[in-house]
Design a protein around this motif. Sequence first.
Motif, short mmCIF file in Angstrom:
data_model
loop_
_atom_site.label_atom_id
_atom_site.label_comp_id
_atom_site.label_asym_id
_atom_site.label_seq_id
_atom_site.Cartn_x
_atom_site.Cartn_y
_atom_site.Cartn_z
N ALA A 409 0.82 -1.21 0.00
CA ALA A 409 0.00 0.00 0.00
C ALA A 409 0.86 1.26 0.00
O ALA A 409 0.48 2.28 -0.59
N SER A 410 2.03 1.21 0.64
CA SER A 410 2.88 2.39 0.72
C SER A 410 3.61 2.68 -0.59
O SER A 410 3.92 3.83 -0.88
N ILE A 411 3.88 1.64 -1.39
CA ILE A 411 4.64 1.85 -2.62
C ILE A 411 3.76 1.89 -3.87
O ILE A 411 4.23 2.27 -4.95
N ALA A 412 2.49 1.50 -3.75
CA ALA A 412 1.63 1.35 -4.93
C ALA A 412 1.47 2.63 -5.75
O ALA A 412 1.60 2.60 -6.98
N PRO A 413 1.20 3.77 -5.14
CA PRO A 413 0.88 4.95 -5.97
C PRO A 413 2.03 5.41 -6.86
O PRO A 413 1.77 5.93 -7.95
N ALA A 436 6.03 -1.59 -16.86
CA ALA A 436 7.19 -2.08 -16.12
C ALA A 436 8.45 -1.35 -16.57
O ALA A 436 8.73 -1.26 -17.77
N SER A 437 9.22 -0.84 -15.61
CA SER A 437 10.45 -0.12 -15.93
C SER A 437 11.52 -0.27 -14.86
O SER A 437 12.64 0.20 -15.05
N LEU A 438 11.21 -0.92 -13.73
CA LEU A 438 12.18 -1.06 -12.65
C LEU A 438 12.94 -2.37 -12.76
O LEU A 438 12.37 -3.41 -13.10
N THR A 439 14.25 -2.30 -12.47
CA THR A 439 15.05 -3.52 -12.37
C THR A 439 14.92 -4.09 -10.96
O THR A 439 14.33 -3.48 -10.06
N LEU A 440 15.48 -5.28 -10.77
CA LEU A 440 15.39 -5.91 -9.46
C LEU A 440 16.08 -5.07 -8.39
O LEU A 440 15.56 -4.92 -7.28
N ASP A 441 17.24 -4.52 -8.68
CA ASP A 441 17.97 -3.71 -7.70
C ASP A 441 17.19 -2.44 -7.36
O ASP A 441 17.16 -2.01 -6.19
N GLU A 442 16.57 -1.82 -8.35
CA GLU A 442 15.80 -0.61 -8.08
C GLU A 442 14.57 -0.92 -7.22
O GLU A 442 14.22 -0.15 -6.32
N PHE A 443 13.94 -2.05 -7.49
CA PHE A 443 12.79 -2.42 -6.67
C PHE A 443 13.22 -2.77 -5.24
O PHE A 443 12.53 -2.44 -4.27
N ALA A 444 14.38 -3.43 -5.09
CA ALA A 444 14.89 -3.74 -3.76
C ALA A 444 15.18 -2.46 -2.99
O ALA A 444 14.95 -2.39 -1.77
N ALA A 445 15.68 -1.42 -3.67
CA ALA A 445 15.92 -0.14 -3.00
C ALA A 445 14.60 0.47 -2.50
O ALA A 445 14.54 1.04 -1.40
N ILE A 446 13.53 0.34 -3.30
CA ILE A 446 12.23 0.87 -2.88
C ILE A 446 11.71 0.11 -1.66
O ILE A 446 11.21 0.70 -0.70
N ILE A 447 11.86 -1.22 -1.66
CA ILE A 447 11.41 -2.02 -0.52
C ILE A 447 12.21 -1.67 0.72
O ILE A 447 11.66 -1.53 1.83
N LEU A 448 13.53 -1.49 0.57
CA LEU A 448 14.36 -1.12 1.71
C LEU A 448 13.92 0.21 2.31
O LEU A 448 13.80 0.35 3.54
N ARG A 449 13.65 1.18 1.46
CA ARG A 449 13.22 2.49 1.96
C ARG A 449 11.82 2.39 2.59
O ARG A 449 11.54 3.07 3.59
N ALA A 450 10.94 1.56 2.05
CA ALA A 450 9.61 1.38 2.63
C ALA A 450 9.69 0.73 4.00
O ALA A 450 8.93 1.06 4.92
N ILE A 451 10.63 -0.19 4.18
CA ILE A 451 10.82 -0.84 5.48
C ILE A 451 11.31 0.17 6.51
O ILE A 451 10.84 0.20 7.66
N ILE A 452 12.27 1.00 6.11
CA ILE A 452 12.76 2.04 7.03
C ILE A 452 11.63 2.98 7.41
O ILE A 452 11.48 3.37 8.58
N SER A 453 10.80 3.34 6.45
CA SER A 453 9.66 4.22 6.73
C SER A 453 8.69 3.56 7.70
O SER A 453 8.15 4.22 8.61
N HIS A 454 8.45 2.26 7.53
CA HIS A 454 7.55 1.56 8.45
C HIS A 454 8.12 1.54 9.86
O HIS A 454 7.39 1.75 10.84
#
Length: 729
Positions: A409-413, A436-454
């Motif tokens: 929910a935090s990364i969807a928009p 689709a335009s993100l690579t695996l590393d770019e998506f991992a960076a988004i997940i990492l930042r979302a975890i820190i935000s949580h």
Amino acid sequence: MALFKNDLFHNESGTRYRLLHVTPETDEAWVINVTDEASWPRRYSYAALLDDMDKQKLALVSSTGHRSVSEYTSAAKARRKNAWKIIEPLLASAAIYDPKLRGPLVSARAEATGASKTTVNKYLRDYWRGGQTQDALLPKFPEIGLNQPQATNARGRRPSDSRYEIYQMHRSVDDKHVIAAVKEHFLDGEVSTLQHAFQEMLKEHYSYQDGNGQSYIKPSGERPSYRQFYTVVKRCFSLETILRGKKGNKDFERDHDQRIGSALYEAIGVGYIYEIDATIADVFLVARDDRSKIIGKPTLYLIYDRYSRLCAGFYVGLEHPGWETAVQAILSLAEDKVALCHKYGVPHDPLDWPADRIFPQKFLGDCGEMISRNSNRICDGMESTISNAPPLSPQNKGTVECGFRLIHASIAPATPGYEPPSNVMRRRGKHYDRDASLTLDEFAAIILRAIISHNRREMKKYALDPRAALRGVSPVPREIWEDNIAYSAGVISRYSEEYLRLQLLPRDKATVTDQGILFNGCFYSCADVEKKGWFVSAANRGRFDVDVSYDRRLVDSIVVHDLRDARKSYSCGLTTTSESYRGYSYAEVKYVQTTIKRILQNGEDNALQEKIDLKKFISDIAQPAHAAMKLATKGRSRSSRKADIAADREAEKRARRQDEPATPTSPQPPAATDRLPNNVVPMPDRSTAPAVAVPQQPAMKSGETQVRPLSIQEKLRLKKQEMLNDITK
């Protein structure tokens, strides 16, 4: 033993009585039989009652049977108030207990209030039998209908045209038919309906056959209606029973069961329970080297601390969920967070990772990767236990399940290529993969930042401990962890990434050979192992096995454990023999080697045929040559064949030089044989043939004709001519 007002007691036969009033001066006690609803108060000797109590002929009843006023409706309370107004003046005097005085008192009160004497008497009995309180006058609404007769006693709404009489239901027969039909034809799956069960019941129990054997349903009035059928269903089957029968126990407990309790169940503090699970992320990714190629959705692993809701570890990859992928998520617990944030370009703050390198007392997963035999290594070497929730029970690990939803929910928009779960099975759904335009590393960076935000975000509905609230702790995951870690420090452990890697990676046996350490079709080596002389020993004394740890996803290296010292291990890489497999997984290596083996098996027939053809070709040349040799050496000894070997060799070389010149020779005029047909082999010209030393032949006898033996070249030409002319010798 003394008796007091309103005490209940029973005699030896079980009849219950209540003590209504006592006059000790006159030894008078008024008692009413509670068991008999039509009884009136009777006078007894108080001393005789006490004597019977001492002789245990009478015994007190422990329960008084008082009811709570809050259980009843306002209508019931209004009736209680009205009844109390009617009988209250009568209860002011003990004369109401005397049967000779009670009649006139009741008649006068009935005339004064307008109520009938029967009503007044009923109120008095209820008051005395119920404990002489106002609550005893409450109407028994909840008990209405509990003691119905076996038949419905001609009840029910008649049809407007009076075309049939109402069918009267009997519990002993009709209810059994309804219950059996519901169990057999309705609670057998999601597809069946109550109408189907009703029809099947009529067909089985409420039908008849005519003279031709044709079955017919009985007409209305001779069978239960659907409304009567449905009434029995509601009375005999609870909603839970119906849902469990239609959905199954697992689906009911997951989607329809009550939610009593808290997610903090069993979580004494931080670090006690880590919940781990995997899901397929809702984002389409592209290839790193070519963004025009879509590689699908990645696998996302999350590890949450149940008590604080802190996300302590994660992993994003393209592998399917399994133990090897779960190991990567567990290793992230001890991963260098500075290097991790630097790798993905995320600012690092030590406060965001309070659970760095901390292992829990229990891992809670599902019946997937955490039920693997390899997961026992967590229990053996890290003092942790593993618990698996029952299948199809996500509610038992709701923290990590909600974590997936919150992360998405935090990364969807703002995430391109995100596909809502509702679109997956939607007919003519939108093609989110086109974005689709993100690579695996770019998506991992988004997940990492979302975890820190949580981990920094306040949880409004978190049940904060009162002691923590009084200390001023905010319901933020990392603050809850920091506040509670002092109480959990004595029961949790801290491990390094290197130790975790060696402990969690699967182990197996490898074979030491003279070419290297053979494991799953690949050869490995390293300088430390070569210095120990393992390969020399394998070449001279025979092969032997060693323990290795490996990652099934990549064959580039393995960890070899020392045979004599279990504390030592060596990291070995691929040798030049197996260098071509670099970057492969063990499954891919096995597939390639299986493919090669299949190719070789397919070529076995061709190889065998080639061997046979070669032997036949050699035989066609060798047999005539051997016959010619026998003819040429007839009458000569074997040793004489090598007597002039030097001269014969020199003559052969001179002849070969003429046939195989190293430089181009001058063209010769075409011979007459060039004009012969293609199927005619020209004979050699003796005038131009090179001189060959002919061995001395024995003297000819009289009558014999001298015949010069043919050379090998001449015999081959003759053989070829015979084959062309279809001449069979």
